[in-house]
Design a protein around this motif. Structure first.
Motif, mmCIF file in Angstrom:
data_model
loop_
_atom_site.group_PDB
_atom_site.id
_atom_site.type_symbol
_atom_site.label_atom_id
_atom_site.label_comp_id
_atom_site.label_asym_id
_atom_site.label_seq_id
_atom_site.Cartn_x
_atom_site.Cartn_y
_atom_site.Cartn_z
ATOM 1 N N ARG A 10 0.810 -1.227 0.000
ATOM 2 C CA ARG A 10 0.000 0.000 0.000
ATOM 3 C C ARG A 10 0.839 1.270 0.000
ATOM 4 O O ARG A 10 0.458 2.273 -0.609
ATOM 5 C CB ARG A 10 -0.925 0.013 1.223
ATOM 6 C CG ARG A 10 -2.037 -1.024 1.170
ATOM 7 C CD ARG A 10 -2.992 -0.854 2.337
ATOM 8 N NE ARG A 10 -4.106 -1.792 2.267
ATOM 9 C CZ ARG A 10 -5.109 -1.841 3.135
ATOM 10 N NH1 ARG A 10 -5.140 -0.987 4.155
ATOM 11 N NH2 ARG A 10 -6.068 -2.733 3.000
ATOM 12 N N HIS A 11 1.963 1.257 0.696
ATOM 13 C CA HIS A 11 2.718 2.502 0.908
ATOM 14 C C HIS A 11 4.131 2.474 0.343
ATOM 15 O O HIS A 11 4.802 3.513 0.321
ATOM 16 C CB HIS A 11 2.771 2.814 2.406
ATOM 17 C CG HIS A 11 1.422 2.904 3.041
ATOM 18 N ND1 HIS A 11 0.539 3.933 2.784
ATOM 19 C CD2 HIS A 11 0.792 2.075 3.928
ATOM 20 C CE1 HIS A 11 -0.576 3.759 3.483
ATOM 21 N NE2 HIS A 11 -0.451 2.638 4.177
ATOM 22 N N GLY A 12 4.603 1.319 -0.109
ATOM 23 C CA GLY A 12 5.914 1.248 -0.741
ATOM 24 C C GLY A 12 7.036 1.753 0.154
ATOM 25 O O GLY A 12 7.117 1.427 1.336
ATOM 26 N N TRP A 13 7.898 2.582 -0.431
ATOM 27 C CA TRP A 13 9.091 3.043 0.278
ATOM 28 C C TRP A 13 8.767 3.874 1.510
ATOM 29 O O TRP A 13 9.607 3.982 2.418
ATOM 30 C CB TRP A 13 9.973 3.849 -0.660
ATOM 31 C CG TRP A 13 10.768 2.982 -1.578
ATOM 32 C CD1 TRP A 13 10.501 2.694 -2.883
ATOM 33 C CD2 TRP A 13 11.963 2.257 -1.243
ATOM 34 N NE1 TRP A 13 11.453 1.831 -3.391
ATOM 35 C CE2 TRP A 13 12.357 1.557 -2.418
ATOM 36 C CE3 TRP A 13 12.720 2.126 -0.089
ATOM 37 C CZ2 TRP A 13 13.494 0.739 -2.437
ATOM 38 C CZ3 TRP A 13 13.848 1.322 -0.110
ATOM 39 C CH2 TRP A 13 14.227 0.636 -1.279
ATOM 40 N N ALA A 14 7.575 4.439 1.560
ATOM 41 C CA ALA A 14 7.199 5.208 2.750
ATOM 42 C C ALA A 14 7.222 4.326 3.991
ATOM 43 O O ALA A 14 7.528 4.796 5.098
ATOM 44 C CB ALA A 14 5.815 5.827 2.567
ATOM 45 N N ARG A 23 11.534 -2.968 -7.097
ATOM 46 C CA ARG A 23 11.434 -1.538 -6.820
ATOM 47 C C ARG A 23 12.783 -0.908 -6.512
ATOM 48 O O ARG A 23 12.849 0.273 -6.163
ATOM 49 C CB ARG A 23 10.485 -1.319 -5.636
ATOM 50 C CG ARG A 23 9.038 -1.715 -5.901
ATOM 51 C CD ARG A 23 8.337 -0.703 -6.793
ATOM 52 N NE ARG A 23 8.293 0.595 -6.153
ATOM 53 C CZ ARG A 23 7.367 0.955 -5.263
ATOM 54 N NH1 ARG A 23 6.438 0.081 -4.890
ATOM 55 N NH2 ARG A 23 7.384 2.167 -4.741
ATOM 56 N N VAL A 24 13.829 -1.689 -6.616
ATOM 57 C CA VAL A 24 15.165 -1.141 -6.445
ATOM 58 C C VAL A 24 16.033 -1.739 -7.550
ATOM 59 O O VAL A 24 17.072 -2.335 -7.327
ATOM 60 C CB VAL A 24 15.716 -1.435 -5.023
ATOM 61 C CG1 VAL A 24 15.767 -2.925 -4.754
ATOM 62 C CG2 VAL A 24 17.066 -0.767 -4.798
ATOM 63 N N GLY A 25 15.558 -1.546 -8.793
ATOM 64 C CA GLY A 25 16.217 -2.120 -9.956
ATOM 65 C C GLY A 25 17.289 -1.205 -10.520
ATOM 66 O O GLY A 25 17.243 0.015 -10.359
ATOM 67 N N THR A 76 21.660 -0.865 -11.424
ATOM 68 C CA THR A 76 22.859 -0.671 -10.614
ATOM 69 C C THR A 76 22.932 0.730 -10.029
ATOM 70 O O THR A 76 23.306 0.906 -8.853
ATOM 71 C CB THR A 76 24.113 -0.944 -11.461
ATOM 72 O OG1 THR A 76 24.064 -2.279 -11.975
ATOM 73 C CG2 THR A 76 25.375 -0.777 -10.626
ATOM 74 N N ARG A 77 22.558 1.735 -10.801
ATOM 75 C CA ARG A 77 22.649 3.109 -10.311
ATOM 76 C C ARG A 77 21.741 3.315 -9.099
ATOM 77 O O ARG A 77 22.142 3.911 -8.098
ATOM 78 C CB ARG A 77 22.281 4.085 -11.423
ATOM 79 C CG ARG A 77 22.378 5.548 -11.018
ATOM 80 C CD ARG A 77 22.120 6.466 -12.196
ATOM 81 N NE ARG A 77 23.106 6.244 -13.251
ATOM 82 C CZ ARG A 77 23.111 6.912 -14.414
ATOM 83 N NH1 ARG A 77 22.168 7.815 -14.661
ATOM 84 N NH2 ARG A 77 24.033 6.660 -15.319
ATOM 85 N N ARG A 78 20.517 2.812 -9.177
ATOM 86 C CA ARG A 78 19.588 2.979 -8.068
ATOM 87 C C ARG A 78 20.066 2.211 -6.839
ATOM 88 O O ARG A 78 19.946 2.676 -5.712
ATOM 89 C CB ARG A 78 18.196 2.518 -8.474
ATOM 90 C CG ARG A 78 17.143 2.694 -7.395
ATOM 91 C CD ARG A 78 15.770 2.340 -7.911
ATOM 92 N NE ARG A 78 15.353 3.230 -8.993
ATOM 93 C CZ ARG A 78 14.183 3.151 -9.609
ATOM 94 N NH1 ARG A 78 13.329 2.187 -9.276
ATOM 95 N NH2 ARG A 78 13.869 3.992 -10.565
ATOM 96 N N ARG A 79 20.622 1.047 -7.049
ATOM 97 C CA ARG A 79 21.096 0.237 -5.926
ATOM 98 C C ARG A 79 22.314 0.868 -5.261
ATOM 99 O O ARG A 79 22.421 0.862 -4.032
ATOM 100 C CB ARG A 79 21.409 -1.176 -6.415
ATOM 101 C CG ARG A 79 20.147 -1.911 -6.846
ATOM 102 C CD ARG A 79 20.404 -3.269 -7.460
ATOM 103 N NE ARG A 79 19.130 -3.945 -7.727
ATOM 104 C CZ ARG A 79 19.012 -5.194 -8.148
ATOM 105 N NH1 ARG A 79 20.099 -5.918 -8.376
ATOM 106 N NH2 ARG A 79 17.825 -5.717 -8.348
#
Length: 435
Positions: A168-172, A219-221, A223-226
């Motif tokens: 429901r809230h994801g990263w929050a 949701r953390v796909g 290399t840059r985002r990781r």
């Protein structure tokens, strides 16, 4: 299972299984085991046994704990596995009660032989006149691994709820959990009481567990985002250590005014962001590694008994040291942290590894036990969670001998929890664990 060839094991593995999850689980627990064996300082001087820890004697080792305190990786992996398992259970129409009952059984049943052994040892040794202070130290050291199990049991029990929060809230949900962990620390370290900090065993480790859901859902796909996730964790960790009263060491220190791990502090949540970002950035490489049949075979073989290795590795160390003392202390006279001491650590690891393997061969079958199918009230897994977490948590902190006498009855709480999970009967796993 271990008699199957690497090619046969690989062929029996579902093509959609994320092998990196299994590899990271085995690697994380292996690092914990080897780390415990390394940091233990045991030496005999003038016939007396002295104990301590490398971290207390060598401050230069403290920054290394940012690498070797790998419990965040295990909670990351746990989030991925629990999220996947619970979603599949929902698709089958299974309820949370049955899912949790099976999950808790896998976690708590393997600890039964360990607790029975230590209850018996404490009672017999005390009746034989063994010094209670020595018994307290021995049982406390041996049962240190149960702190993790206590925390993980609660996090698993809350997985249906926390997965819903993630959906429901994801990263929050991660941000709020870390913020709440910071509030818990402020209260614990200022106005008190200090034991409020134990809430972070659920809050902070729950936040790291949420990262596993993010991994599962992609949701953390990239290399840059990781690497960005790792940078956020690293920056937050450096800031907290530099500006707040948190020590550099991510592993507890004897006598320290503030410990990062007892109780769990929000620093370990940011360490979780750092480590999650790093290991996920390495996922493409790790996928190629686990695609090799021999590597995957070894991962499966170790993975089936890794919980037993984790639970028993310090008991084996304590018993071997005790046996050496009875023989006059052979091998325990090397000065800690000397060149000879460091050079002999691989031999120390080898002896302990062989002994642990022998013990696990005897008790490891407990990991294959599953609760029998059948109706089970919702109160059973809830009660098992409370009993298991409470008993294991106390034993991790004080062993089975308190300052006021024996306290072996704490072991009865998780044993009662297992009895509730077992119901009328219990069965063995019907298929190999890697399936």
């Amino acid at each position: 299972m271990s008699t199957l060839s690497p090619a046969a094991v690989a062929a029996a593995t579902p093509t959609d299984r994320n092998r990196v999850v299994d590899l990271l689980r085995v690697a994380a627990l292996s690092v914990v085991v080897l780390g415990h064996w390394l940091v233990a300082v045991v030496v005999v001087r003038d016939g007396a046994l002295e104990t301590g820890a490398v971290l207390d004697r060598a401050t230069w080792t403290h920054p290394l704990t940012w690498v070797f305190q790998v419990m965040p990786v295990f909670f990351l992996v746990g989030g991925y596995a629990n999220g996947l398992s619970w979603r599949r259970a929902r698709q089958r129409g299974d309820g949370a009660t049955d899912w949790l009952r099976a999950r808790l059984c896998r976690l708590l049943v393997p600890v039964v032989p360990l607790l029975l052994l230590w209850v018996g040892l404490v009672l017999v040794a005390d009746a034989a006149g063994v010094d209670r202070a020595a018994l307290r130290t021995a049982s406390q050291v041996a049962l240190v691994p149960t702190w993790f199990l206590a925390a993980y049991v609660v996090v698993c029990a809350l997985a249906p709820l926390t997965l819903r929060l993630w959906e429901r809230h994801g990263w929050a949900s991660v941000v709020v959990a870390l913020a709440l962990g910071g509030v818990v620390d402020v209260v614990s370290l200022t106005v008190g009481p200090w034991w409020v900090g134990f809430a972070n065993y659920v809050v902070v480790w729950g936040a790291v567990h949420q990262l596993g859901y993010a991994w599962l859902d992609g949701r953390v796909g990239g290399t840059r985002r990781r690497l960005g996730l790792a940078a956020v964790g690293g920056a937050g960790l450096v800031t907290l250590v530099a500006l707040a009263p948190y020590p550099v060491s991510m592993i507890g220190l004897d006598g320290a005014a503030v410990n990062n791990s007892y109780p769990t502090r929000v620093t370990l949540g940011f360490l979780g962001l750092l480590q999650a970002g790093v290991v996920l950035a390495a996922e493409p490489v790790l996928r190629r590694v686990t695609a090799r049949d021999r590597v995957w075979w070894l991962t499966v073989v170790l993975g089936r008994r890794m919980m037993s290795v984790y639970l028993w590795h310090l008991t084996v160390m304590v018993l071997l040291v005790g046996a050496a003392m009875l023989l006059g202390g052979p091998g325990l006279g090397v000065e800690p942290l000397s060149g000879v001491w460091w050079a002999t650590r691989p031999l120390w690891w080898g002896v302990l590894a062989v002994a642990t393997a022998g013990v696990v061969a005897l008790v490891g079958a407990a990991e294959d036990v599953r609760p029998a199918a059948g109706p089970s009230g919702a109160w059973r897994p809830v009660a098992a969670t409370v009993l298991g977490c409470g008993g294991l948590g106390v034993m991790a902190a004080r062993g089975l001998v308190g300052t006021d006498g024996l306290s072996w009855w704490w072991a009865l709480l998780p044993l009662a929890g297992v009895a509730l999970l077992s119901g009328r009967t219990a069965g063995r796993a019907a298929r190999p664990a890697w399936r």
